[in-house]
Write an enzyme that holds these catalytic residues in place. Sequence first.
Site, short mmCIF file in Angstrom:
data_model
loop_
_atom_site.label_atom_id
_atom_site.label_comp_id
_atom_site.label_asym_id
_atom_site.label_seq_id
_atom_site.Cartn_x
_atom_site.Cartn_y
_atom_site.Cartn_z
N CYS A 328 -76.09 24.60 8.16
CA CYS A 328 -75.38 24.27 6.92
C CYS A 328 -74.15 23.40 7.19
O CYS A 328 -74.29 22.23 7.51
CB CYS A 328 -75.05 25.54 6.14
SG CYS A 328 -74.69 25.21 4.39
N HIS A 407 -80.05 28.93 5.60
CA HIS A 407 -79.55 30.17 6.20
C HIS A 407 -80.68 31.20 6.33
O HIS A 407 -81.67 31.14 5.62
CB HIS A 407 -78.45 30.78 5.33
CG HIS A 407 -77.21 29.96 5.24
ND1 HIS A 407 -76.31 29.85 6.29
CD2 HIS A 407 -76.69 29.20 4.23
CE1 HIS A 407 -75.30 29.07 5.92
NE2 HIS A 407 -75.51 28.66 4.68
#
Length: 460
Positions: A328, A407
Amino acid sequence: MRSLSIFGTSSDAGKSTLSFAITYLLHHRGIKVAPFKAQNVSNNSLVTDIDTGEIAIPQAFAAEAIGLETTPLMNPILLKSGGRSTAHLIINGKSVCNKDVWSYYRDIDTLKPYVEAAFKSLQKSYDVIVAEGAGSPVELNLMEKDLSNIYVAKKFNTKIILVADIERGGVFASIYGVYKLLPKKLRKNIIGVIVNKFQGDMTLFDEGVTIIEKRFGIKVLGVVPYKPFNLGFEDSASLMGYKQDTTDAIIKVGVIQLPHISNFTDFEPLVADKEIELLFITNASEATLCDLLIVPGSKRVVEDLAWLRARGFEPILQEKNKTIVAICGGYEMMFEKILDPLHIESDADETRGLGRFKGQVVFEKEKRLKKGCYNIWGVMSEGYEIHNATAKKNAKHKINIYGTFVHGIFENDALRLRLFTTVDKRYKGYNFKKFKQNSIKTFADHIDKHIDMEYITKAL
């Protein structure tokens, strides 16, 4: 039945784990129960199954542990820390605005209807709502602005359990002080206190139980021996308390502990992996000792990139023979340019990235929230996205450098196996899903053994 508030007599007393465990134990007694927290302050969030919003990890974890679909109703107000004494406000799972502390408390009454509506909506489907509190419930200067503790307990007339951390010392003062400082109406709703994190000979606290019950007039619902539980981390403080057995570790993994690190539950499968020694590092010298480096998610990507450079990490992250995983915010840092024309995260229109991947990322106003199945480096993996920056691909891979917006990828056994065998061919892996299920049941059984659940259930 009555709903239940879990109040800590201090911060980090174990409210989250006990709220989860009590939710789990009530569920397995045939009671329809749901987790709840009115307001959470955490950079650790998860995308919900219903209505595609984001909520804090503890409520999502507690719901998933008993097979419930997650919903923003379980955590209607979420604050994510920003820069310069500001926080990003999320209401019912959706981003709203940035708030400084003063304006947040000034406008606190405007948030109460959202909390009330969420709680009442859950009450339509569940017999008991287990409402986790926040910090201490008796911060006297903030009690009228306390959504998670005082507001919920008063508004919904919940029963209350106090949780006291004996490990930090001063347990009697914390229990008595909180009890006496609570409004009289709420004192009447207290079922009792759980003394948490006890270490040593339990009989040494027999007199302590007598003191609390006879002198304070508060029932002791249980004294719980300390037991590590490396799942459902709420914040970086709880994460740093993880316990790991590294006897059989063959790979050393370093997670760079960014100042604004987010979604650190990504690393729970690595904490549990007996073949991995997991380190959270803050200095470049530590990185040289690691076989694999992870640049994690970040709530302030540009600021954390500057911090990386100031700490001397850039040359190491440029090494072609060092295996690097970037997730991310870490993934965003790996591009040539980071563009933020709307100043979503920083004042800079353009920032030079680390350049490990060609191209640029661009911050956009609308946050991307998605949960699904993705092709991550050739392995189909379930996961979720929470980010404002966009790129052409949600995952990239070159020799020794892996990046993705997604994630939760380390929960995939096949992905871990493929990744870590490139570092050490001896790596065998393990079944994380089975481990998680067993850990949840074992921890809940531990709590059940040491607290009076029958008394609690009758009180509700």
